[in-house]
Write an enzyme that holds these catalytic residues in place. Structure first.
Site, short mmCIF file in Angstrom:
data_model
loop_
_atom_site.label_atom_id
_atom_site.label_comp_id
_atom_site.label_asym_id
_atom_site.label_seq_id
_atom_site.Cartn_x
_atom_site.Cartn_y
_atom_site.Cartn_z
N ASP A 1 -1.71 5.23 2.44
CA ASP A 1 -0.83 5.20 3.61
C ASP A 1 -1.56 5.41 4.93
O ASP A 1 -2.66 5.92 4.98
CB ASP A 1 0.22 6.31 3.48
CG ASP A 1 -0.40 7.69 3.74
OD1 ASP A 1 -1.35 8.06 3.02
OD2 ASP A 1 0.05 8.38 4.68
N VAL B 1 -8.23 2.32 5.04
CA VAL B 1 -7.49 1.29 4.29
C VAL B 1 -6.08 1.74 3.94
O VAL B 1 -5.81 2.94 3.81
CB VAL B 1 -8.25 0.91 3.00
CG1 VAL B 1 -9.53 0.15 3.32
CG2 VAL B 1 -8.54 2.13 2.14
N ASP C 1 -13.07 9.94 -0.88
CA ASP C 1 -13.62 9.77 0.47
C ASP C 1 -14.70 10.85 0.66
O ASP C 1 -15.81 10.67 0.19
CB ASP C 1 -12.47 9.86 1.47
CG ASP C 1 -12.91 9.60 2.90
OD1 ASP C 1 -13.97 8.99 3.10
OD2 ASP C 1 -12.20 10.01 3.84
N ARG D 1 2.35 2.10 1.97
CA ARG D 1 1.97 2.34 0.56
C ARG D 1 2.43 1.20 -0.34
O ARG D 1 1.87 0.98 -1.41
CB ARG D 1 2.62 3.64 0.05
CG ARG D 1 2.12 4.90 0.72
CD ARG D 1 2.62 6.11 -0.08
NE ARG D 1 2.55 7.35 0.67
CZ ARG D 1 1.48 8.14 0.75
NH1 ARG D 1 0.37 7.78 0.14
NH2 ARG D 1 1.52 9.26 1.45
N LYS E 1 -15.26 5.40 -1.06
CA LYS E 1 -15.69 4.89 0.25
C LYS E 1 -17.18 5.12 0.45
O LYS E 1 -17.67 6.23 0.23
CB LYS E 1 -14.89 5.60 1.34
CG LYS E 1 -14.41 4.65 2.42
CD LYS E 1 -13.77 5.38 3.55
CE LYS E 1 -12.27 5.43 3.43
NZ LYS E 1 -11.64 5.95 4.67
#
Ligand code: IMP
Ligand code: MG
Length: 184
Positions: free
Chosen positions: A153, A147, A97, A159, A125
């Site tokens: 999670d 997501v 991320d 998960r 991402k």
């Protein structure tokens, strides 16, 4: 929840990534280290798709809380990790991320003297990266949405979903209601 990647999409993408990893480490012994907890589903699938002699270990890194994107302090627990000195290491995580987690974990691992260290992530991402580093292997590039599923999670839930879904405001409201009903 809006499904972004089906079970079949995920399987195909992980298989493509496994082929690239296998080609990169041909005839070498590999040490694969998964970042807990988000990488567990990917790890389970990936290691079974790689026909290489390998050792498998984990370490723990935690910072995120809920769906917020503000960064908490990263805590890395490498006590669980197997010995990586003089080894070819592949670090596996769920998502790239901002990139701070992977960069900090890699820095920590280099202290243990691996021969080489590369990284593989399920997801990257779009437009979020804040670091000067790129993972060596990426299965999917996804839009900037929060997501869940396939290891990822929201507040430690979801998960186990076999697909990857975007969590939207309605889903979060429903999540709160369900938690209130099902918790003691
Ligand atoms: P980074 O340090 O910003 O790259 O964040 C990496 C970590 O943040 C991942 O290992 C995840 O635990 C968490 N994370 C980032 N985006 C998401 C998401 O969309 N869903 C679930 N967890 C996420
Ligand atoms: Mg994580």
């Amino acid at each position: 929840m809006k499904v972004l990647l089906s079970k079949e999409d995920l399987h195909d993408g992980v298989m493509r990534m496994a082929d690239k990893i296998a080609a990169c480490y041909e005839n070498r012994q590999l040490t694969i280290v998964g970042v807990l907890t988000g990488s567990v589903v990917l790890m389970a699938d990936l290691i079974r798709l790689l026909d290489l002699p390998m050792r498998v270990g984990v370490l723990q890194a935690s910072s995120y809380r809920g769906a917020t994107t503000t960064r908490g302090e990263l805590v890395i627990n490498s006590e669980l990790m197997l010995d990586i000195s003089g080894r070819d290491v592949l670090l596996v995580d769920d998502i790239f991320d901002t990139g701070h987690t992977l960069v900090q974990v890699l820095d920590k691992m280099r202290e243990f003297g691996p021969t080489s260290i590369r990284s593989a992530v399920l997801l990257r991402k779009h437009g979020r990266q804040e670091v000067d580093y790129r993972p060596d292997f990426v299965a999917f590039d996804i839009p900037d949405e929060f997501v869940v599923g396939y290891g990822l999670d929201y507040e430690d839930m979801y998960r186990n979903l076999p697909y990857l879904a975007a969590l939207e405001p309605d889903d979060i409201a429903r999540h709160e209601a369900t938690m209130a009903e099902t918790q003691m």
